[in-house]
Design an enzyme around this catalytic site. Sequence first.
Site, PDB file in Angstrom:
ATOM      1  N   ASN A 114       0.768  -1.158  -0.001  1.00 53.90           N
ATOM      2  CA  ASN A 114       0.196  -0.125  -0.134  1.00 53.90           C
ATOM      3  C   ASN A 114       0.894   1.118   0.188  1.00 53.90           C
ATOM      4  O   ASN A 114       1.515   1.476   0.983  1.00 53.90           O
ATOM      5  CB  ASN A 114      -0.963  -0.019   1.450  1.00 53.90           C
ATOM      6  CG  ASN A 114      -1.758   1.334   1.489  1.00 53.90           C
ATOM      7  OD1 ASN A 114      -1.897   1.986   0.358  1.00 53.90           O
ATOM      8  ND2 ASN A 114      -2.361   1.360   2.648  1.00 53.90           N
ATOM      9  N   LYS A 136       0.183   4.240  -0.219  1.00 53.26           N
ATOM     10  CA  LYS A 136      -0.507   5.448   0.522  1.00 53.26           C
ATOM     11  C   LYS A 136      -0.232   6.627  -0.480  1.00 53.26           C
ATOM     12  O   LYS A 136      -0.207   6.667  -1.843  1.00 53.26           O
ATOM     13  CB  LYS A 136       0.062   5.707   1.937  1.00 53.26           C
ATOM     14  CG  LYS A 136      -0.200   4.312   2.755  1.00 53.26           C
ATOM     15  CD  LYS A 136       0.117   4.569   4.160  1.00 53.26           C
ATOM     16  CE  LYS A 136      -0.177   3.312   4.765  1.00 53.26           C
ATOM     17  NZ  LYS A 136      -0.205   3.415   6.270  1.00 53.26           N
ATOM     18  N   HIS A 165      -9.433   1.162   4.760  1.00 56.39           N
ATOM     19  CA  HIS A 165      -8.148   1.223   5.553  1.00 56.39           C
ATOM     20  C   HIS A 165      -8.294   2.133   6.694  1.00 56.39           C
ATOM     21  O   HIS A 165      -9.214   3.188   6.579  1.00 56.39           O
ATOM     22  CB  HIS A 165      -6.910   1.808   4.624  1.00 56.39           C
ATOM     23  CG  HIS A 165      -5.726   1.793   5.539  1.00 56.39           C
ATOM     24  ND1 HIS A 165      -5.352   2.771   6.200  1.00 56.39           N
ATOM     25  CD2 HIS A 165      -4.581   1.075   5.138  1.00 56.39           C
ATOM     26  CE1 HIS A 165      -4.047   2.399   6.610  1.00 56.39           C
ATOM     27  NE2 HIS A 165      -3.821   1.464   5.826  1.00 56.39           N
ATOM     28  N   GLU A 214      -6.752   4.714   7.980  1.00 58.28           N
ATOM     29  CA  GLU A 214      -6.808   5.964   7.719  1.00 58.28           C
ATOM     30  C   GLU A 214      -8.095   6.516   7.172  1.00 58.28           C
ATOM     31  O   GLU A 214      -8.214   7.529   7.359  1.00 58.28           O
ATOM     32  CB  GLU A 214      -5.447   6.288   6.896  1.00 58.28           C
ATOM     33  CG  GLU A 214      -4.103   6.098   7.679  1.00 58.28           C
ATOM     34  CD  GLU A 214      -3.154   5.653   6.946  1.00 58.28           C
ATOM     35  OE1 GLU A 214      -3.008   5.463   5.589  1.00 58.28           O
ATOM     36  OE2 GLU A 214      -2.237   4.850   7.756  1.00 58.28           O
ATOM     37  N   GLU A 227      -5.816  -5.263  10.524  1.00 53.54           N
ATOM     38  CA  GLU A 227      -4.392  -4.355  10.647  1.00 53.54           C
ATOM     39  C   GLU A 227      -4.786  -3.530  12.005  1.00 53.54           C
ATOM     40  O   GLU A 227      -5.717  -2.787  11.915  1.00 53.54           O
ATOM     41  CB  GLU A 227      -4.470  -3.146   9.545  1.00 53.54           C
ATOM     42  CG  GLU A 227      -4.063  -3.887   8.137  1.00 53.54           C
ATOM     43  CD  GLU A 227      -3.737  -2.922   7.045  1.00 53.54           C
ATOM     44  OE1 GLU A 227      -2.324  -2.913   6.782  1.00 53.54           O
ATOM     45  OE2 GLU A 227      -4.102  -1.919   6.793  1.00 53.54           O
ATOM     46  N   GLY A 285       2.133   1.907  10.905  1.00 50.20           N
ATOM     47  CA  GLY A 285       3.134   2.994  10.883  1.00 50.20           C
ATOM     48  C   GLY A 285       3.843   3.481  12.035  1.00 50.20           C
ATOM     49  O   GLY A 285       4.467   4.614  12.254  1.00 50.20           O
ATOM     50  N   SER A 316       3.190  -2.380  10.481  1.00 47.95           N
ATOM     51  CA  SER A 316       4.633  -2.419  10.645  1.00 47.95           C
ATOM     52  C   SER A 316       5.378  -3.834  10.285  1.00 47.95           C
ATOM     53  O   SER A 316       6.216  -4.258  10.800  1.00 47.95           O
ATOM     54  CB  SER A 316       5.037  -1.963  11.999  1.00 47.95           C
ATOM     55  OG  SER A 316       4.569  -0.818  12.457  1.00 47.95           O
TER      56      SER A 316
END
Length: 256
Positions: free
Chosen positions: A10, A12, A96, A98, A168, A174, A214
């Site tokens: 991904n 991003k 996701h 985010e 996730e 991250g 991660s």
Amino acid sequence: MQRRKMVAGNWKMHLNMEEACGLAERIKNAVDPDLDRDVLIAPSFTNLHSVKKVIEGSPIFLAAQNMNWEEKGAFTGDVSPLQIKDAGSTHVIIGHSERRHVFGETDGMLNKKVKAAVTHSITPILCIGETLEERESQKTYRVLETQLVKGLANLSENELSSLIIAYEPVWAIGTGKTATPEQAQDAHIFVRKKLSSMFSVSFGETIRILYGGSVKPENIDELMAQPDLDGVLVGGASLKAEGFSRIIHFQGVITG
Ligand code: PGA
């Protein structure tokens, strides 16, 4: 049950067109056409078409990172299923963390996106996962269950035959803080059992569940040694060809 493994990157909101095409080219060179696992990359909308041209003829799959559920209309700034398909995507990442936490996407919206994806024969990668606060207050299972039940509502096993789930944990994305292989395996078993009870045991056994948060060359092998991890969704470490190639070539025991 033998589930084909998948390594997904991904990207991003990173990389200009030249960088994206260069990275795609290097990944393509690293992927043997006979590799026994799937490889997927998810560039920004603006780079989908150019990256598609680079990976044409290779076994690498292309995904968009998001999409609207409508085919077209007055939705300024959004991109439709038809448009991501036209740009070459076969897959789409939906929900996701985010999108959920920064842009306020709800399970109801994500349900419409999953429905739209399967309607247009695009493979949905539905992301689910708990926050640190939810984990610490023992709500992990409840959160995963809600996200699955609401995200997949009113869809049949048949419609969802291509579905991929990405577990996730938000606290691992991250942050450099990876779930331990045991924590990931535990969540994956929960998700698989839940899918089995919502649909059928064979459905639960067939659906691929990726882990994300991660993932890096240093931890990929121990993660992939877990029997219910069918692959990984990689953010930061997918932006460097060498590291991503190492992740693609994980050494974990292939079980099923
Ligand atoms: P990360 O991101 O690998 O940088 O933690 C994973 C993701 O957001 O899918």
